[in-house]
Design a protein around this motif. Structure first.
Motif, mmCIF file in Angstrom:
data_model
loop_
_atom_site.group_PDB
_atom_site.id
_atom_site.type_symbol
_atom_site.label_atom_id
_atom_site.label_comp_id
_atom_site.label_asym_id
_atom_site.label_seq_id
_atom_site.Cartn_x
_atom_site.Cartn_y
_atom_site.Cartn_z
ATOM 1 N N LEU A 1 1.390 5.970 1.383
ATOM 2 C CA LEU A 1 2.547 6.362 2.186
ATOM 3 C C LEU A 1 3.367 7.424 1.469
ATOM 4 O O LEU A 1 3.147 7.721 0.295
ATOM 5 C CB LEU A 1 3.424 5.133 2.464
ATOM 6 C CG LEU A 1 2.724 3.876 2.991
ATOM 7 C CD1 LEU A 1 3.727 2.734 3.097
ATOM 8 C CD2 LEU A 1 2.064 4.155 4.333
ATOM 9 N N GLN A 2 4.340 7.980 2.189
ATOM 10 C CA GLN A 2 5.322 8.882 1.598
ATOM 11 C C GLN A 2 6.702 8.491 2.111
ATOM 12 O O GLN A 2 6.834 7.911 3.195
ATOM 13 C CB GLN A 2 5.025 10.339 1.947
ATOM 14 C CG GLN A 2 5.067 10.665 3.426
ATOM 15 C CD GLN A 2 4.864 12.154 3.688
ATOM 16 O OE1 GLN A 2 5.717 12.963 3.331
ATOM 17 N NE2 GLN A 2 3.733 12.497 4.310
ATOM 18 N N PRO A 3 7.749 8.768 1.344
ATOM 19 C CA PRO A 3 9.093 8.384 1.789
ATOM 20 C C PRO A 3 9.483 9.067 3.096
ATOM 21 O O PRO A 3 9.141 10.224 3.335
ATOM 22 C CB PRO A 3 9.993 8.851 0.636
ATOM 23 C CG PRO A 3 9.091 8.912 -0.553
ATOM 24 C CD PRO A 3 7.755 9.349 -0.008
ATOM 25 N N ILE A 4 10.191 8.327 3.921
ATOM 26 C CA ILE A 4 10.749 8.875 5.162
ATOM 27 C C ILE A 4 12.035 9.608 4.793
ATOM 28 O O ILE A 4 12.908 9.051 4.127
ATOM 29 C CB ILE A 4 11.036 7.740 6.165
ATOM 30 C CG1 ILE A 4 9.747 6.960 6.456
ATOM 31 C CG2 ILE A 4 11.630 8.293 7.456
ATOM 32 C CD1 ILE A 4 9.977 5.625 7.135
ATOM 33 N N GLU A 5 12.165 10.856 5.204
ATOM 34 C CA GLU A 5 13.307 11.666 4.783
ATOM 35 C C GLU A 5 14.486 11.583 5.747
ATOM 36 O O GLU A 5 15.643 11.585 5.324
ATOM 37 C CB GLU A 5 12.869 13.123 4.617
ATOM 38 C CG GLU A 5 11.852 13.317 3.487
ATOM 39 C CD GLU A 5 11.419 14.764 3.347
ATOM 40 O OE1 GLU A 5 11.890 15.599 4.150
ATOM 41 O OE2 GLU A 5 10.611 15.053 2.440
ATOM 42 N N ASN B 1 13.431 2.854 -1.261
ATOM 43 C CA ASN B 1 12.978 4.223 -1.512
ATOM 44 C C ASN B 1 12.469 4.913 -0.250
ATOM 45 O O ASN B 1 11.922 6.017 -0.324
ATOM 46 C CB ASN B 1 11.885 4.224 -2.584
ATOM 47 C CG ASN B 1 12.414 3.764 -3.937
ATOM 48 O OD1 ASN B 1 13.471 4.208 -4.384
ATOM 49 N ND2 ASN B 1 11.698 2.857 -4.580
ATOM 50 N N GLY B 2 12.628 4.252 0.883
ATOM 51 C CA GLY B 2 12.305 4.879 2.155
ATOM 52 C C GLY B 2 10.845 4.868 2.556
ATOM 53 O O GLY B 2 10.450 5.590 3.471
ATOM 54 N N TYR B 3 10.026 4.036 1.915
ATOM 55 C CA TYR B 3 8.597 4.035 2.240
ATOM 56 C C TYR B 3 8.290 3.332 3.563
ATOM 57 O O TYR B 3 7.266 3.591 4.172
ATOM 58 C CB TYR B 3 7.791 3.380 1.112
ATOM 59 C CG TYR B 3 7.520 4.312 -0.047
ATOM 60 C CD1 TYR B 3 6.433 5.177 -0.022
ATOM 61 C CD2 TYR B 3 8.359 4.336 -1.160
ATOM 62 C CE1 TYR B 3 6.181 6.038 -1.078
ATOM 63 C CE2 TYR B 3 8.119 5.195 -2.220
ATOM 64 C CZ TYR B 3 7.027 6.047 -2.172
ATOM 65 O OH TYR B 3 6.789 6.908 -3.217
ATOM 66 N N TRP B 4 9.139 2.431 3.998
ATOM 67 C CA TRP B 4 8.936 1.750 5.278
ATOM 68 C C TRP B 4 10.278 1.299 5.834
ATOM 69 O O TRP B 4 11.255 1.155 5.093
ATOM 70 C CB TRP B 4 7.997 0.543 5.133
ATOM 71 C CG TRP B 4 8.392 -0.461 4.070
ATOM 72 C CD1 TRP B 4 7.885 -0.572 2.808
ATOM 73 C CD2 TRP B 4 9.404 -1.488 4.176
ATOM 74 N NE1 TRP B 4 8.511 -1.597 2.118
ATOM 75 C CE2 TRP B 4 9.439 -2.180 2.935
ATOM 76 C CE3 TRP B 4 10.274 -1.888 5.188
ATOM 77 C CZ2 TRP B 4 10.308 -3.241 2.684
ATOM 78 C CZ3 TRP B 4 11.148 -2.949 4.942
ATOM 79 C CH2 TRP B 4 11.152 -3.612 3.704
ATOM 80 N N ILE B 5 10.295 1.093 7.122
ATOM 81 C CA ILE B 5 11.468 0.511 7.768
ATOM 82 C C ILE B 5 11.006 -0.430 8.872
ATOM 83 O O ILE B 5 10.024 -0.162 9.575
ATOM 84 C CB ILE B 5 12.420 1.580 8.343
ATOM 85 C CG1 ILE B 5 13.676 0.902 8.914
ATOM 86 C CG2 ILE B 5 11.731 2.461 9.375
ATOM 87 C CD1 ILE B 5 14.838 1.843 9.129
ATOM 88 N N HIS C 1 0.831 -1.209 0.000
ATOM 89 C CA HIS C 1 0.000 0.000 0.000
ATOM 90 C C HIS C 1 0.866 1.260 0.000
ATOM 91 O O HIS C 1 0.598 2.220 0.721
ATOM 92 C CB HIS C 1 -0.939 -0.008 1.212
ATOM 93 C CG HIS C 1 -1.961 -1.093 1.159
ATOM 94 N ND1 HIS C 1 -1.735 -2.354 1.658
ATOM 95 C CD2 HIS C 1 -3.214 -1.118 0.633
ATOM 96 C CE1 HIS C 1 -2.804 -3.107 1.461
ATOM 97 N NE2 HIS C 1 -3.712 -2.382 0.845
ATOM 98 N N LYS C 2 1.886 1.269 -0.836
ATOM 99 C CA LYS C 2 2.772 2.427 -0.889
ATOM 100 C C LYS C 2 2.055 3.675 -1.387
ATOM 101 O O LYS C 2 2.513 4.799 -1.146
ATOM 102 C CB LYS C 2 3.981 2.126 -1.778
ATOM 103 C CG LYS C 2 4.955 1.129 -1.180
ATOM 104 C CD LYS C 2 6.170 0.955 -2.075
ATOM 105 C CE LYS C 2 7.160 -0.029 -1.487
ATOM 106 N NZ LYS C 2 8.348 -0.211 -2.365
#
Length: 328
Positions: free
Chosen positions: A93-97, A113-117, A89-90
């Protein structure tokens, strides 16, 4: 307090002091039960001064709410109980900066791409009765295909996401011995699947089966539960971490992400940075009995060799896993 977290905190607070006429806050949608994350949330509030507003619920309901609310959504952070819930479900979401605290985390544990960790690890462990002498205990998943284990097992619904994630990880090894036992399905069962993981452990302790699968932390939760009966039942059990043929143990992760239209994005960035501090990871390890994701903490906290690459690879095999488990 972690230096990276202190730096991020000072930068964010400096940028936003004038913005907050009211107390700073963060709105978290959690697919996890409150009891599983309460200690971490309390520590974050104490260190940051940011008030946490928590909404708990099933993943499908909260994801549907996110989609329906669109730009009007008040959600800042999403906490998942299983990685697939976020990865698929990207668009929500938005990338984590702010990724300063990611340097001590394996790239297998976050989206490129930083969408989840990933913020904690767990494994689907096998449990037995501690005083059981007649039932052999397997060391590997491949051994579960042996006749000794038929009609012996307690497990929740085969198609639950915990079982699907395990099956997907086993399919990534490309060694059929690791996953062939899954084809036996209900032949392995001592009783019809019902209830959650703790129900499987209770059934095992009460003699309804000889072995049980459950996420490892549920056993620890039962041992320190207010319910004296659960404490007593948990003390009857022993835990076993099964391996694939390459000597690795599959793991799954809980994960964090920032909602696409987060109204408190800077606080969301700060919260995720906090989750990756040593203090927060110790809370996951000591209070929640989950495994930390920081590289320099794994050796002292993880009692097996985790198959980290299979976490992402398993996402590509989930459809195959669900198809296999749907036959049972």
């Amino acid at each position: 307090m972690n230096k990276s977290f202190l730096l991020i905190l000072s930068l964010f607070m400096g940028q936003t002091t004038a913005v907050y006429a009211q107390s700073p806050q963060i709105n978290i949608y959690s697919f996890r039960k409150y009891e599983l994350i309460k200690p971490v949330l309390a520590q974050f509030e104490a260190e940051s001064g940011i008030k946490v507003n928590l909404v708990n619920g099933k993943s499908k309901r909260l994801l549907a709410r996110l989609k329906q609310d669109g730009e009007a959504s008040q959600a800042d952070v999403i906490l998942s109980s299983d990685l697939a819930q976020l990865h698929n479900h990207k668009d929500l979401l938005q990338p984590i900066e702010s990724r300063q605290t990611w340097q001590n985390v394996s790239s297998a544990l976050y989206d490129e791409n930083g969408y989840w960790i990933s913020i904690s690890m767990r494994t689907r462990a096998l449990f037995s009765l501690s005083e059981q002498t007649s039932q052999p205990i397997p060391n590997s998943f491949a051994q579960l295909k042996q006749a000794d284990y038929q009609s012996a097992l307690c497990i929740r619904d085969w198609q639950h996401n915990y079982n699907a994630t395990l099956a997907a990880a086993l399919l990534t090894t490309d060694n059929k011995k690791d996953s062939d036992w899954l084809k036996l399905g209900n032949k392995l069962l001592a009783k019809r699947p019902s209830g959650g993981d703790r129900d499987q452990l209770r059934a095992l302790a009460q003699g309804h089966c000889k072995l049980a699968f459950a996420n490892h932390y549920y056993w620890h939760m039962m041992k320190r539960a207010d319910n004296k009966r659960d404490q007593m039942l948990a003390k009857k059990l022993s835990i076993h971490f099964l391996q694939t043929e390459d000597g690795l143990t599959p793991v799954s992760t809980t994960s964090a992400a920032i909602a696409k239209h987060a109204p408190n994005k800077q606080n969301a960035e700060l919260f995720i940075a906090f989750l990756l501090t040593q203090k927060a990871q110790e809370i996951y390890a000591q209070s929640l009995h989950e495994f930390p994701v920081l590289n320099d903490m794994m050796a002292s906290h993880v009692p097996f060799r985790p198959n980290l690459p299979a976490i992402k690879q398993g996402l590509l095999r989930l459809a195959d896993a669900n198809k296999l488990l749907a036959k049972h």
